[in-house]
Design an enzyme around this catalytic site. Structure first.
Site, PDB file in Angstrom:
ATOM      1  N   HIS A   1      23.301 -12.073 -17.879  1.00  0.00           N
ATOM      2  CA  HIS A   1      23.067 -13.008 -18.984  1.00  0.00           C
ATOM      3  C   HIS A   1      22.621 -12.238 -20.225  1.00  0.00           C
ATOM      4  O   HIS A   1      22.343 -11.048 -20.160  1.00  0.00           O
ATOM      5  CB  HIS A   1      21.971 -14.012 -18.602  1.00  0.00           C
ATOM      6  CG  HIS A   1      20.632 -13.371 -18.406  1.00  0.00           C
ATOM      7  ND1 HIS A   1      20.301 -12.659 -17.265  1.00  0.00           N
ATOM      8  CD2 HIS A   1      19.552 -13.294 -19.227  1.00  0.00           C
ATOM      9  CE1 HIS A   1      19.077 -12.195 -17.389  1.00  0.00           C
ATOM     10  NE2 HIS A   1      18.590 -12.555 -18.575  1.00  0.00           N
TER      11      HIS A   1
ATOM     12  N   ASP B   1      19.679 -12.826 -23.489  1.00  0.00           N
ATOM     13  CA  ASP B   1      18.423 -13.555 -23.620  1.00  0.00           C
ATOM     14  C   ASP B   1      18.377 -14.537 -24.786  1.00  0.00           C
ATOM     15  O   ASP B   1      17.391 -15.240 -24.953  1.00  0.00           O
ATOM     16  CB  ASP B   1      17.248 -12.577 -23.733  1.00  0.00           C
ATOM     17  CG  ASP B   1      16.941 -11.902 -22.404  1.00  0.00           C
ATOM     18  OD1 ASP B   1      17.315 -12.455 -21.353  1.00  0.00           O
ATOM     19  OD2 ASP B   1      16.328 -10.823 -22.426  1.00  0.00           O
TER      20      ASP B   1
ATOM     21  N   HIS C   1      22.793  -8.335 -19.226  1.00  0.00           N
ATOM     22  CA  HIS C   1      22.031  -7.628 -18.202  1.00  0.00           C
ATOM     23  C   HIS C   1      21.732  -8.536 -17.016  1.00  0.00           C
ATOM     24  O   HIS C   1      21.872  -9.748 -17.095  1.00  0.00           O
ATOM     25  CB  HIS C   1      20.733  -7.073 -18.791  1.00  0.00           C
ATOM     26  CG  HIS C   1      19.855  -8.135 -19.373  1.00  0.00           C
ATOM     27  ND1 HIS C   1      20.073  -8.662 -20.636  1.00  0.00           N
ATOM     28  CD2 HIS C   1      18.775  -8.782 -18.873  1.00  0.00           C
ATOM     29  CE1 HIS C   1      19.158  -9.574 -20.891  1.00  0.00           C
ATOM     30  NE2 HIS C   1      18.358  -9.684 -19.831  1.00  0.00           N
TER      31      HIS C   1
ATOM     32  N   ARG D   1       8.742  -6.856  -6.119  1.00  0.00           N
ATOM     33  CA  ARG D   1       8.938  -6.290  -7.459  1.00  0.00           C
ATOM     34  C   ARG D   1       8.151  -7.145  -8.444  1.00  0.00           C
ATOM     35  O   ARG D   1       8.385  -8.346  -8.544  1.00  0.00           O
ATOM     36  CB  ARG D   1      10.419  -6.302  -7.812  1.00  0.00           C
ATOM     37  CG  ARG D   1      10.763  -5.883  -9.228  1.00  0.00           C
ATOM     38  CD  ARG D   1      12.275  -6.080  -9.419  1.00  0.00           C
ATOM     39  NE  ARG D   1      12.695  -5.758 -10.748  1.00  0.00           N
ATOM     40  CZ  ARG D   1      12.817  -6.641 -11.738  1.00  0.00           C
ATOM     41  NH1 ARG D   1      12.523  -7.894 -11.537  1.00  0.00           N
ATOM     42  NH2 ARG D   1      13.222  -6.260 -12.924  1.00  0.00           N
TER      43      ARG D   1
END
Length: 140
Positions: free
Chosen positions: A22, A24, A95, A105
């Site tokens: 996508h 941002d 990204h 994470r």
């Protein structure tokens, strides 16, 4: 915003993305490769960053795609505690994030704007105060 990606049971063979490709600040039309700056996209985002808070996990690599019409990974960024990745928020930096295969994470996602209407009153007040200090104005 704090982002926490957990692995699920039997994740070692996952090849998918935990966060799809996508941009941002626009909504991708995968058929045309166009990225449209329309709601519900956060069109005011000009820059993005992600700060990694830990390294004790496997997988979860951040990647940049080739383009809005070719969403395959072009370049991977290996997450490391303290590493920050910063980039412009538009379709030039499509990204995504690969799946975490082991561990947790943790990261902080950040977005920045140049639009005055989103400026914070506290920042403007602090700038006004600092600009009136003789020592501060000489350093500028």
């Amino acid at each position: 915003m704090r982002v926490k990606r957990l692995q699920k049971v039997d994740q070692n063979l996952r090849k998918d993305h935990s966060h799809p490709v996508h941009a941002d600040n626009c909504i991708l039309d995968e058929a045309s490769g166009e990225c449209n700056k329309v709601p519900p996209a956060y069109t005011w985002r000009h820059y993005s960053a992600i700060l990694y808070l830990n390294s004790e996990f496997e997988g979860g690599n951040f990647f940049f795609a080739h383009s809005s019409s070719d969403l395959t990974p072009q370049h991977y960024v290996e997450p490391r505690c303290g590493r920050m990745v910063a980039f412009s928020a538009g379709k030039e930096n499509m990204h995504g994030v690969k799946a975490v295969t082991k561990g947790t994470r943790c990261a902080v996602a950040l977005w920045f704007t140049q639009e005055e209407r989103y400026s914070e009153a506290a920042v403007k007040t602090a700038d006004d105060i600092l600009s009136k200090l003789p020592a501060h104005s000489q350093k500028l």
